[in-house]
Design an enzyme around this catalytic site. Structure first.
Site, mmCIF file in Angstrom:
data_model
loop_
_atom_site.group_PDB
_atom_site.id
_atom_site.type_symbol
_atom_site.label_atom_id
_atom_site.label_comp_id
_atom_site.label_asym_id
_atom_site.label_seq_id
_atom_site.Cartn_x
_atom_site.Cartn_y
_atom_site.Cartn_z
ATOM 1 N N SER A 115 0.818 -1.208 0.000
ATOM 2 C CA SER A 115 0.000 0.000 0.000
ATOM 3 C C SER A 115 0.856 1.265 0.000
ATOM 4 C CB SER A 115 -0.905 -0.004 1.225
ATOM 5 O OG SER A 115 -0.120 -0.134 2.394
ATOM 6 N N TYR B 285 -4.328 1.085 3.350
ATOM 7 C CA TYR B 285 -5.254 0.049 2.927
ATOM 8 C C TYR B 285 -5.978 -0.558 4.149
ATOM 9 C CZ TYR B 285 -3.392 -0.552 -1.913
ATOM 10 O OH TYR B 285 -3.039 -0.400 -3.235
ATOM 11 N N GLY B 286 -5.298 -0.523 5.290
ATOM 12 C CA GLY B 286 -5.711 -1.324 6.447
ATOM 13 C C GLY B 286 -7.070 -1.018 7.019
ATOM 14 N N CYS C 48 2.288 -6.918 1.838
ATOM 15 C CA CYS C 48 1.300 -6.111 2.556
ATOM 16 C C CYS C 48 0.365 -7.089 3.255
ATOM 17 C CB CYS C 48 0.514 -5.254 1.551
ATOM 18 S SG CYS C 48 -0.858 -4.338 2.281
ATOM 19 N N THR D 270 -2.441 -6.590 4.659
ATOM 20 C CA THR D 270 -3.847 -6.348 4.349
ATOM 21 C C THR D 270 -4.229 -6.977 3.010
ATOM 22 O OG1 THR D 270 -3.695 -4.297 5.607
ATOM 23 C CG2 THR D 270 -5.557 -4.516 4.100
ATOM 24 N N THR E 102 3.351 -4.770 7.572
ATOM 25 C CA THR E 102 4.664 -4.362 7.079
ATOM 26 C C THR E 102 5.404 -3.377 7.980
ATOM 27 O OG1 THR E 102 3.476 -2.658 5.882
ATOM 28 C CG2 THR E 102 4.066 -4.638 4.667
HETATM 29 N N1 DGL Z 1 0.815 -2.299 4.315
HETATM 30 C C1 DGL Z 1 -0.239 -2.428 5.289
HETATM 31 C C2 DGL Z 1 -0.216 -3.836 5.869
HETATM 32 O O1 DGL Z 1 0.807 -4.478 5.939
HETATM 33 C C3 DGL Z 1 -0.120 -1.385 6.386
HETATM 34 C C4 DGL Z 1 -0.376 0.019 5.930
HETATM 35 C C5 DGL Z 1 -1.787 0.252 5.431
HETATM 36 O O2 DGL Z 1 -2.754 0.194 6.215
HETATM 37 O O3 DGL Z 1 -1.915 0.453 4.239
HETATM 38 O O4 DGL Z 1 -1.230 -4.330 6.275
#
Ligand code: DGL
Length: 269
Positions: A11, A42-43, A73, A75, A185
């Site tokens: 993300s 994204y979360g 990621c 998410t 991440t």
């Molecule tokens: N990259 C997202 C994850 O590992 C964390 C950041 C986000 O919420 O976008 O879930």
């Protein structure tokens, strides 16, 4: 095909913690990194939106003719792994590698999972853990404030704000688990704080590092590794300001970000 790049996406910046491990394990590999910095986070988004974004992100990498795709990621991995499985090249997210490492590490079968709200809601990790160890007990906790704290630079192991937030989030897991999966991440960046709040005797599983190790095994068994004498190198593509990515990226990579960073128009995905 061996000289083609490994495609990695996230993300935003967090997936660079996986790139860091890939560099360490396979310095000869070329990497194309896509960070959707224009649409992060994204979360907190719905499954429908996340799947649409994941599809676009993967299509972007496939357009660059990568030989493997890594969803770095938590998410995306927990909501859209089936989309990755349909790609014509090997794919991995973080779920199976992290689950396997946790099941190997646990002594008591009591495993904690911390991640974004979307990852926790998906229940992908408890499912993957129980598929490997049906008797395991999984304790899950969303930690939504960790991402903005890391991106805001509140990462010093002695940072009182991050420590206070960690104590609040981790209280239900403390004493309940012997293994804790960092399924987002960003969390490896504050692993020293998380580890000290959880206490001695709790093994932290860095899902990015486990995913990088898994990617190495996949490439090995598919005979897709680059020539060991190849120079490697990473090209970055982001959907928001290049300068911001260059400035903060080093924190996640653990070294100054080198390699070209390009801007991608999110409407062209
Ligand atoms: N990259 C997202 C994850 O590992 C964390 C950041 C986000 O919420 O976008 O879930």
């Amino acid at each position: 095909m061996n000289g083609q790049a490994i495609g990695v996406f996230d993300s935003g910046l967090g997936g660079l913690t996986t790139v860091r491990q890939l560099h360490r394990l396979m310095p000869e590999e070329r990497i194309i990194y896509f960070g959707d910095t224009g649409r992060v986070p994204y979360g907190s988004r719905s499954r429908e939106i996340l799947r649409k974004y994941a599809q676009q992100d993967m299509a972007f990498l496939m357009h660059h003719q990568v030989k493997m795709v890594i969803a770095a990621c938590g998410t995306v991995s927990s909501t859209s792994a089936d989309l990755g499985a349909q790609l014509p090249v090997p794919f991995t997210g973080i779920i199976e590698p992290a689950a396997r490492a946790a099941v190997q590490a646990t002594r008591t079968g009591r495993i904690g999972v911390i991640a974004t709200a979307a990852t926790i809601a998906s229940e992908a990790l408890p499912r993957a853990i129980r598929a490997l160890r049906p008797t395991a007990t999984v304790y899950s906790q969303a930690c939504p404030l960790f991402v903005p704290l890391v991106e805001g630079g509140f990462t010093d192991p002695a940072d009182p704000v991050t420590r206070m937030v960690a104590e609040r989030y981790l209280a239900p897991l403390r004493g309940a688990v012997d293994t804790l999966i960092l399924a987002c991440t960003h969390y490896p960046i504050i692993a020293p704080i998380i580890g000290s709040v959880m206490g001695d005797g709790v093994t932290l599983i860095d899902s990015g590092a486990e995913t990088a190790r898994h990617a190495l095994r996949v490439l090995d068994s598919a005979h897709l590794r680059a020539d060991p004498a190849a120079p490697g190198g990473t090209e970055y593509y982001v959907t928001d300001r290049v300068q911001d990515f260059e400035r903060i990226g080093g924190l996640f990579l653990g070294q100054q970000l080198t390699g070209d960073v390009h801007h991608v128009d999110v409407d062209q995905l």
